[in-house]
Design a protein around this motif. Structure first.
Motif, short mmCIF file in Angstrom:
data_model
loop_
_atom_site.label_atom_id
_atom_site.label_comp_id
_atom_site.label_asym_id
_atom_site.label_seq_id
_atom_site.Cartn_x
_atom_site.Cartn_y
_atom_site.Cartn_z
N ASN A 1 -4.42 0.05 -2.48
CA ASN A 1 -4.89 1.21 -3.24
C ASN A 1 -5.67 0.78 -4.47
OD1 ASN A 1 -1.97 1.59 -2.14
ND2 ASN A 1 -2.86 3.63 -2.05
N GLU A 2 -6.60 1.64 -4.89
CA GLU A 2 -7.33 1.40 -6.14
C GLU A 2 -6.38 1.61 -7.31
OE1 GLU A 2 -10.98 0.54 -8.23
OE2 GLU A 2 -10.59 0.60 -6.08
N LEU A 3 -6.25 0.60 -8.18
CA LEU A 3 -5.33 0.66 -9.30
C LEU A 3 -6.07 0.92 -10.61
CD1 LEU A 3 -3.03 -2.42 -8.52
CD2 LEU A 3 -2.51 -0.02 -8.12
N SER A 4 -5.44 1.71 -11.47
CA SER A 4 -5.98 1.90 -12.82
C SER A 4 -5.57 0.72 -13.68
CB SER A 4 -5.44 3.19 -13.43
OG SER A 4 -4.03 3.09 -13.65
N ALA A 5 -6.18 0.60 -14.84
CA ALA A 5 -5.86 -0.51 -15.73
C ALA A 5 -4.40 -0.47 -16.16
CB ALA A 5 -6.78 -0.47 -16.96
N ILE A 6 -3.89 0.72 -16.43
CA ILE A 6 -2.50 0.82 -16.89
C ILE A 6 -1.53 0.49 -15.76
CG2 ILE A 6 -2.24 3.29 -16.41
CD1 ILE A 6 -0.86 1.38 -19.45
N GLN A 7 -1.90 0.83 -14.52
CA GLN A 7 -1.03 0.49 -13.38
C GLN A 7 -0.96 -1.01 -13.18
OE1 GLN A 7 -2.97 2.96 -10.43
NE2 GLN A 7 -1.32 4.48 -10.45
N VAL A 8 -2.10 -1.68 -13.32
CA VAL A 8 -2.12 -3.15 -13.21
C VAL A 8 -1.23 -3.76 -14.29
CG1 VAL A 8 -3.56 -5.21 -13.44
CG2 VAL A 8 -4.40 -3.25 -12.14
N LYS A 9 -1.38 -3.26 -15.51
CA LYS A 9 -0.60 -3.79 -16.63
C LYS A 9 0.89 -3.56 -16.42
CE LYS A 9 -0.23 -3.65 -21.67
NZ LYS A 9 -0.76 -3.06 -22.91
N ASN A 10 1.26 -2.37 -15.97
CA ASN A 10 2.68 -2.06 -15.76
C ASN A 10 3.29 -2.89 -14.64
OD1 ASN A 10 2.63 -0.10 -17.78
ND2 ASN A 10 2.24 1.58 -16.38
N CYS B 1 0.84 -1.20 0.00
CA CYS B 1 0.00 0.00 0.00
C CYS B 1 0.87 1.24 0.00
CB CYS B 1 -0.96 0.01 1.19
SG CYS B 1 -0.19 0.38 2.77
N ALA B 2 0.32 2.32 -0.55
CA ALA B 2 0.97 3.63 -0.53
C ALA B 2 0.03 4.58 0.20
CB ALA B 2 1.22 4.11 -1.96
N THR B 3 0.47 5.11 1.35
CA THR B 3 -0.39 5.96 2.17
C THR B 3 0.40 7.17 2.65
OG1 THR B 3 0.20 4.76 4.18
CG2 THR B 3 -1.75 4.01 3.00
N LEU B 4 -0.29 8.05 3.36
CA LEU B 4 0.34 9.27 3.87
C LEU B 4 1.05 9.05 5.20
CD1 LEU B 4 -2.44 11.88 3.03
CD2 LEU B 4 -0.29 11.50 1.81
N SER B 5 0.66 7.99 5.93
CA SER B 5 1.24 7.77 7.25
C SER B 5 1.37 6.29 7.55
CB SER B 5 0.38 8.43 8.33
OG SER B 5 -0.86 7.76 8.44
N LYS C 1 3.70 8.07 0.69
CA LYS C 1 3.79 8.92 -0.50
C LYS C 1 2.69 9.97 -0.46
CE LYS C 1 4.68 7.45 -4.66
NZ LYS C 1 6.00 8.03 -4.92
N ASP C 2 3.07 11.22 -0.73
CA ASP C 2 2.07 12.28 -0.81
C ASP C 2 1.21 12.13 -2.07
OD1 ASP C 2 3.06 13.41 1.51
OD2 ASP C 2 4.49 14.67 0.44
N LYS C 3 1.85 11.64 -3.12
CA LYS C 3 1.15 11.49 -4.40
C LYS C 3 1.54 10.15 -5.01
CE LYS C 3 0.36 13.94 -8.77
NZ LYS C 3 0.77 15.11 -9.60
N PRO C 4 0.57 9.30 -5.34
CA PRO C 4 0.90 7.99 -5.91
C PRO C 4 1.56 8.11 -7.28
CG PRO C 4 -1.46 8.39 -6.05
CD PRO C 4 -0.89 9.49 -5.20
N ASP C 5 2.45 7.20 -7.57
CA ASP C 5 3.11 7.17 -8.87
C ASP C 5 2.08 6.80 -9.93
OD1 ASP C 5 6.01 6.87 -10.23
OD2 ASP C 5 4.64 5.39 -11.08
N PRO C 6 1.92 7.61 -10.98
CA PRO C 6 0.88 7.33 -11.98
C PRO C 6 1.13 6.06 -12.79
CG PRO C 6 2.29 9.14 -12.69
CD PRO C 6 2.67 8.83 -11.29
N ALA D 1 -1.22 3.07 7.04
CA ALA D 1 -0.73 1.89 6.34
C ALA D 1 -0.92 0.63 7.17
CB ALA D 1 0.75 2.07 5.98
N ASP D 2 -0.59 0.70 8.47
CA ASP D 2 -0.73 -0.47 9.34
C ASP D 2 -2.18 -0.91 9.45
OD1 ASP D 2 1.98 -0.43 9.78
OD2 ASP D 2 1.86 0.68 11.67
N LEU D 3 -3.10 0.05 9.55
CA LEU D 3 -4.52 -0.27 9.64
C LEU D 3 -5.00 -0.93 8.35
CD1 LEU D 3 -7.32 -0.07 10.97
CD2 LEU D 3 -7.49 2.26 10.08
N SER D 4 -4.63 -0.35 7.22
CA SER D 4 -5.07 -0.89 5.93
C SER D 4 -4.50 -2.27 5.67
CB SER D 4 -4.65 0.07 4.79
OG SER D 4 -5.31 1.31 4.90
#
Length: 526
Positions: free
Chosen positions: A249-258, A182-186, A216-221, A190-193
């Motif tokens: 985290n919710e993933l986009s189709a391109i993120q899953v593919k990459n 997971c990628a979170t702000l804290s 991460k403040d902003k997820p890698d696209p 993260a531990d809870l998720s």
């Protein structure tokens, strides 16, 4: 083409590595190939990998670690994959690492070999690992020029090629091995998720073999996680022999593919996992239709070909359920199927409405059990009604709603319905698809909001349920707040929500259940 970590490699070095493709290495390994690999390893302090087919054709040249993401390895149920993987170790140690052995077992290479290279480009040793009926056999030498060693290797290699395929049948794994990320702000978030994601994975029948988190403040696209964490994931995949990555985290189709392209394993996200659990738990016709509808609605915006090389990954967790085959259809077919499913569910909803109206005419009050998943709703249902609803210590043990008649002493009968549990980050496709099921809570005269009094995340879970009740139009209903599992909870908690109409019980021991029955009768028969 040279794959892997080519950053900083000079053009003439890359050309030299690409020339390896023109060298045939039928007799295990051509010395010219090994010389090039040793030179590059010494100059850049990086591993060099060469994959060679049984007929001596070089299939892939890469820089990095013993990761097969650049090699299209055939994942057959039995037999070896037909590839020998040769690579270098820049520290001079030729011994096969745990990652090397894991890759050998996972991809069932014909063999995996390592050459220890010193800082001057000298070859300090050579090691070859083979799969055998009893595990892994390793053959090594300190003298690369020892003719007897390579004569033995060639003879052993020949025997391996002619071995019967069924000698290498891999026993079916009992559980799918998954890595959570997971990628979170804290760290707290993260531990809870990740704790909840682990419970979801275990409910789906998986074995969690690794966990990765990143602030991460902003997820890698492109990958959601940063490059450094991606490299960490690659190593973890190899060392644990993982089958699947599950992202919170919710993933986009391109993120899953990459991610699948980089890691060479299946990649799903939290929503996909939840829908998969629904698919494995649905038993009624309506439940199966609702799961299929939710799957299709979830998959429609994510339709993006993952490539033929990834087809072998598309099995197991995240790929089950009635909608499995339909995920492979095109958008038009899926849209048509969604319309058809909505019509079928609408028909079943009318039948449910008819049953509700009959209950209304017979003046039977209705009670709905709602709450966070695994709060103990089904156990309470069984206590109140004498029903035999499945009550397990798992998330989403109940998926299909169950309604039973209950006799309240000195008052008469009422009906009680056990509904599916709620959870954080609930996919909106779930709420849409299960609208008719959740309608039981909307139509009920009284709601029993069951909470796990022992949960450290009680307040958060309370807010999740209240939010879902608001979304489905049941926010203004009469509610009895039931704090369950007091037998295993801290007695004097100060962090619980301050709410009226509350009762403390233990569905396991029966403590407080009589008080709950009195409160129900008071609310619905007054």
């Amino acid at each position: 083409m040279v794959h892997g970590n080519t950053q900083g490699i000079k053009r003439h070095i890359l050309d030299m590595l690409e020339s390896i493709y023109d060298i045939n290495s039928e007799n295990f390994l051509d010395t010219q190939i090994l010389d090039i690999m040793a030179k590059v390893t010494a100059e850049y302090n990086r591993e060099v990998l060469v994959a060679i087919s049984r007929n001596g054709k070089v299939l892939s040249v890469a820089i990095g670690s013993s990761d097969s993401g650049t090699i299209n390895v055939r994942q057959e149920k039995k037999g070896l994959c037909g590839i020998r993987l040769i690579h270098t170790h820049p520290n001079g140690d030729a011994n096969l690492s745990d990652v090397d052995i894991s890759a050998l077992q996972k991809y069932r290479y014909d063999c995996i070999a390592a050459a220890g290279i010193d800082k001057n480009g000298g070859i300090k040793g050579f090691c070859v690992g083979y799969l055998t009926l009893n595990g892994v056999e390793i053959l090594q030498t300190q003298d690369i020029n020892d003719p007897q060693y390579f004569d033995y290797i060639l003879q052993y290699d020949k025997e391996q090629k002619t071995a019967k395929a069924n000698d290498f049948i891999v026993n079916q794994k009992q559980k799918e091995k998954v890595i959570l990320a997971c990628a979170t702000l804290s760290d707290k978030e993260a531990d809870l998720s990740l704790k909840e994601l682990e419970a979801l994975s275990q409910t789906a029948g998986a074995e969690v073999v690794g966990v990765v988190k990143q602030n991460k403040d902003k997820p890698d696209p492109k990958f959601m996680l940063g490059r450094g964490k991606l490299e960490e994931l690659k190593t973890l995949v190899q060392s644990t022999n993982a089958d699947t990555l599950i992202m919170d985290n919710e993933l986009s189709a391109i993120q899953v593919k990459n991610l699948e392209s980089e890691l060479n394993i299946k990649v799903i996200d939290r929503s996909n996992l939840i829908l998969d659990i629904f698919a494995s738990r649905a038993s009624s016709l309506e439940g199966k239709l609702q799961v299929e509808l939710a799957q299709l609605k979830y998959s429609l915006p994510k339709l993006l070909g993952a490539g033929g090389q990834m087809d072998r990954l598309r099995q197991g967790i995240g790929m089950r359920g009635p909608g499995e085959k339909k995920l492979e259809t095109d958008r038009r077919r899926i849209k048509a199927q969604i319309i058809d499913l909505e019509k079928k569910i609408e028909k079943l909803e009318k039948e449910r409405d008819l049953r509700r109206s009959k209950r209304a005419k017979s003046y039977l009050p209705s009670v709905a059990l709602v709450g966070y998943t695994n709060a103990g709703k089904s156990t309470i249902m069984n206590l109140l009604s004498g029903a035999d609803v499945l009550a397990e210590d798992k998330l989403f043990a109940t998926l299909d709603p169950v309604t039973r008649k209950v006799y309240s002493q000195n008052n008469g009968y009422y009906v009680i319905t056990d509904t599916v549990g709620f959870i954080r980050k609930l996919p909106h496709e779930f709420i849409d698809a299960f609208k008719s099921t959740l309608e039981e809570a909307v139509q009920a005269d009284l709601i029993l909001h069951v909470m796990d009094f022992s949960s450290p995340n009680l307040i958060l879970q309370y807010e999740v349920v209240i939010d879902v009740l608001q979304k489905i139009g049941a926010g203004n209903k009469k509610i009895i707040n039931v704090y369950n599992k007091i037998d295993i909870a801290q007695k004097d908690r100060l962090d619980i929500p301050v709410i009226d109409n509350t009762v403390y019980i233990s569905a396991k021991t029966g403590e407080g259940v009589d008080k709950l029955k009195e409160m129900i009768a008071k609310e619905i028969f007054k």
